[in-house]
Design an enzyme around this catalytic site. Structure first.
Site, PDB file in Angstrom:
ATOM      1  CE  LYS A 120      -4.544   0.519   0.253  1.00 41.08           C
ATOM      2  NZ  LYS A 120      -5.465  -0.520  -0.239  1.00 41.08           N
TER       3      LYS A 120
HETATM    4  N1  GLU Z   1      -7.000  -0.199  -3.631  1.00 39.59           N
HETATM    5  C1  GLU Z   1      -7.727  -1.386  -3.935  1.00 39.59           C
HETATM    6  C2  GLU Z   1      -7.809  -2.285  -2.737  1.00 39.59           C
HETATM    7  O1  GLU Z   1      -7.699  -1.839  -1.608  1.00 39.59           O
HETATM    8  C3  GLU Z   1      -7.201  -2.085  -5.189  1.00 39.59           C
HETATM    9  C4  GLU Z   1      -5.776  -2.531  -5.120  1.00 39.59           C
HETATM   10  C5  GLU Z   1      -5.250  -3.076  -6.442  1.00 39.59           C
HETATM   11  O2  GLU Z   1      -6.007  -3.196  -7.395  1.00 39.59           O
HETATM   12  O3  GLU Z   1      -4.055  -3.374  -6.490  1.00 39.59           O
HETATM   13  O4  GLU Z   1      -8.061  -3.459  -2.855  1.00 39.59           O
END
Ligand code: GLU
Length: 431
Positions: A120
């Site tokens: 993240k």
């Molecule tokens: N931000 C989204 C999540 O929390 C998508 C992450 C992604 O597609 O890599 O799952």
């Protein structure tokens, strides 16, 4: 007075404060790892983020001044593949929260069994206060500072809170300019024109809908007889509301940070979407319903409550007021571990985040695969594959919950942690 559940300190001796997002993630992990009887070494290994990078970087503002910003990227795990996870632009981004969100990405990818670890990232900023040019400059500089982390085979970012396909296009372009050739697979959630995937924008909301439909089916409840309250009307909440309404469910209440609206006979979701688009993505003041507060929304007498806003929304102080029979976690970490205990006692089914909102990263995976092959699939094929993965994962989690007599969150966590632990064991500890 009740004593607060203790969690073990991290390797640096710190313990995140009770009530924080990182505390929630670690407490969930500790419970699942203890339930699985995971050996202490593996437990410690999976509990810690693999690597973290914090950067402070300048952006030239439109008024000629120079402003410093802080950006973060955390790789929680690369055991099952490259790390994967979104980037958020938000004033409250903080390292511990990002650690928690990265850890949840590891479990999420493992629950739906796609070959990724978890990551993240974020920048401490309110993007609504920046011009388009400033936002572009901030994204490009953050991406440049993150060249050490990002890569199509190492770490693949995606949209999260307050980031969108345009931001992903800037990331793709910046990374590609540094390399000297186009690298579409370095980021997902891109616009179609630069190698994005059909269905990606709606994927998280579609996956949430899929889980809700499965939950209703198991309860033999008709969608047409179902009422739904939705917290958050961004990319996840608005899509889930629209898809559920299309299926005949009544969306009786919607709230976001601006306030909320309710209509007992069901809100007109296309009209609400158009209103939000014209009013800075806010639902407050929508003429097709009566006003309601966020607290009223969480306690709304609807069958399903979709939590598609932010972390820590349902907690020990308001969980008792929840009247919905099903909670669908479209956001990451919207329910705290203290609230989980109360909701379980009250027989509320919580479809956990790492399952419920996994549709987004699943179609991100499809986008990455399509990008690597330079071969693109039809929207029908993407939605079909997504629905199959979501319904299979839903069934697996609920079967596990039933078999082991545990809550669905614990079942999802144990399935995921088992998969990561098995991969860690097979790979062995280097050197
Ligand atoms: N931000 C989204 C999540 O929390 C998508 C992450 C992604 O597609 O890599 O799952």
């Amino acid at each position: 007075m009740t004593t607060l559940p203790q969690i073990a300190p991290l390797a640096d001796g710190t313990v995140p404060p009770h009530g924080s997002t990182y505390y929630s993630a670690l407490r969930q992990f500790d419970q699942a790892a203890a339930f699985l009887g995971l050996d202490p070494g593996t437990r410690a290994f999976l509990r810690h983020p693999r690597r973290e990078l914090t950067v402070n970087f300048p952006v030239l503002m439109d008024d000629g001044s120079l402003r410093m910003f802080t950006g973060i990227r955390v790789h929680h795990s690369t055991i099952r593949g490259p790390s994967k996870g979104g980037i958020r632009f938000h004033p409250q981004v903080d390292l511990n929260d990002v650690r928690a969100l990265a850890m949840w990405m590891t479990w999420k990818c493992a629950v739906v069994n796609i070959p990724y670890g978890g990551a993240k990232g974020g920048v401490v900023v309110d993007p609504a206060l920046l011009s388009e040019r400033e936002l572009c400059a901030l994204t490009r500089r953050y991406t440049t500072e993150m060249m050490l982390m990002f890569g199509p085979e190492s770490d693949i970012p995606a949209p999260d809170v307050n980031t969108n396909p345009q931001v992903m296009a800037w990331i793709m372009d910046t990374y590609s300019m540094q390399k000297g050739y186009s690298v579409p697979a370095v980021v997902t959630g891109k616009p179609l024109e630069v190698g994005g995937s059909l269905g990606r924008l709606e994927a998280t909301g579609r996956g949430v809908t899929c889980c809700i439909l499965e939950a209703l089916r198991a309860r033999k409840q008709r969608v047409q007889d179902t009422t739904v309250a939705v917290q958050g009307f961004g990319n996840v909440g608005s899509v889930a509301a629209a898809l559920l309404a299309e299926r005949g469910a009544k969306i009786v209440a919607v709230a976001d940070i601006s306030g909320g609206v309710t209509r007992a006979t069901g809100l007109d979701i296309p009209a609400l979407k158009a209103y939000a688009r014209a009013h800075g993505q806010r639902v407050a003041g929508f003429p097709g319903g009566d006003a309601l507060t966020n607290a009223e929304l969480l306690a709304f007498d609807a069958d399903v409550l979709v939590l598609a806003a932010m972390e820590n929304q349902v907690h020990d102080a308001n969980a008792q007021a929840v009247r919905a029979r099903i909670i669908a976690e479209g956001a990451n970490g919207p329910t705290t571990p203290d609230a989980d205990v109360i909701l379980e006692e009250n027989d509320c089914l919580v479809i956990p985040d790492i399952l419920c909102n996994a549709g987004g990263v699943t179609v991100s995976y499809f986008e990455w695969v399509q990008g690597l092959q330079a071969h693109f699939w039809s929207e029908e094929e993407i939605n079909h594959r997504l629905e199959r993965i979501m319904t299979d994962a839903y069934a697996e989690v609920m079967d596990e919950a039933r078999r082991r007599r545990i809550a669905p969150r614990m079942a999802a966590q144990t399935l995921a942690i088992n998969r990561v632990a098995a991969a860690a064991k097979l790979r062995g500890i280097y050197p």
